[in-house]
Design a protein around this motif. Structure first.
Motif, short mmCIF file in Angstrom:
data_model
loop_
_atom_site.label_atom_id
_atom_site.label_comp_id
_atom_site.label_asym_id
_atom_site.label_seq_id
_atom_site.Cartn_x
_atom_site.Cartn_y
_atom_site.Cartn_z
N GLN A 49 0.79 -1.22 0.00
CA GLN A 49 0.00 0.00 0.00
C GLN A 49 0.84 1.28 0.00
O GLN A 49 0.35 2.34 0.39
CB GLN A 49 -1.01 -0.03 1.14
N GLU A 71 -3.88 -1.88 -10.07
CA GLU A 71 -3.77 -0.61 -9.35
C GLU A 71 -2.66 0.27 -9.90
O GLU A 71 -2.58 1.46 -9.58
CB GLU A 71 -3.57 -0.85 -7.84
N GLN A 85 -0.20 6.36 -7.81
CA GLN A 85 -0.99 5.14 -7.66
C GLN A 85 -0.62 4.49 -6.33
O GLN A 85 0.52 4.58 -5.89
CB GLN A 85 -0.69 4.16 -8.79
N GLY A 88 -1.43 -2.33 -3.96
CA GLY A 88 -2.28 -3.18 -3.13
C GLY A 88 -1.42 -3.93 -2.13
O GLY A 88 -0.20 -3.81 -2.11
#
Length: 120
Positions: A49, A71, A85, A88
């Motif tokens: 993340q 993602e 961006q 994940g």
């Protein structure tokens, strides 16, 4: 006046120290620069993340694509623009390329996404 100085001093300390108790783990954004010679860095590790920023310093348009980490996909990046961006959760390996020129090896890269809780 003295009360104002006392209130401002802790704020200055928080800004100077980053304002978080993150323990030195980078949260990003981690920059991936796009130039005429390709993406840099092309291969690196990042935290689950973490934020990535694709920065177009080329004179041509680019658009980041990924077959295994959606993602990472960006809209078209015109010269001088960027896109941030968020990765994940890991652990996983993400590949990316320039979807406007997917066979250009110079713009292909791999990101090793670490499991949550892992630091550098």
């Amino acid at each position: 006046m003295r009360a104002a100085i006392l209130l401002i001093s802790p704020l200055i300390f928080l800004v100077a120290c980053g304002g978080s108790g993150g323990g030195g783990t980078p949260t990003g954004p981690l920059d991936v620069t796009l130039t005429a010679s390709g993406a840099s860095p092309k291969s690196f590790s990042a935290l689950s993340q973490a934020s990535l920023r694709f920065v177009n310093q080329d004179t041509a348009d680019h658009q980041i694509g990924s077959s295994n980490c959606p993602e990472l996909v960006t809209s078209r990046l015109t010269p001088g623009t960027n896109a941030t961006q968020m990765l994940g959760p890991g652990p996983k390996s993400c590949t990316f390329n320039d979807s406007l020129n997917p066979s250009a090896a110079a713009f292909q890269g791999t990101i090793s996404v670490l499991a949550p809780g892992n630091g550098y």
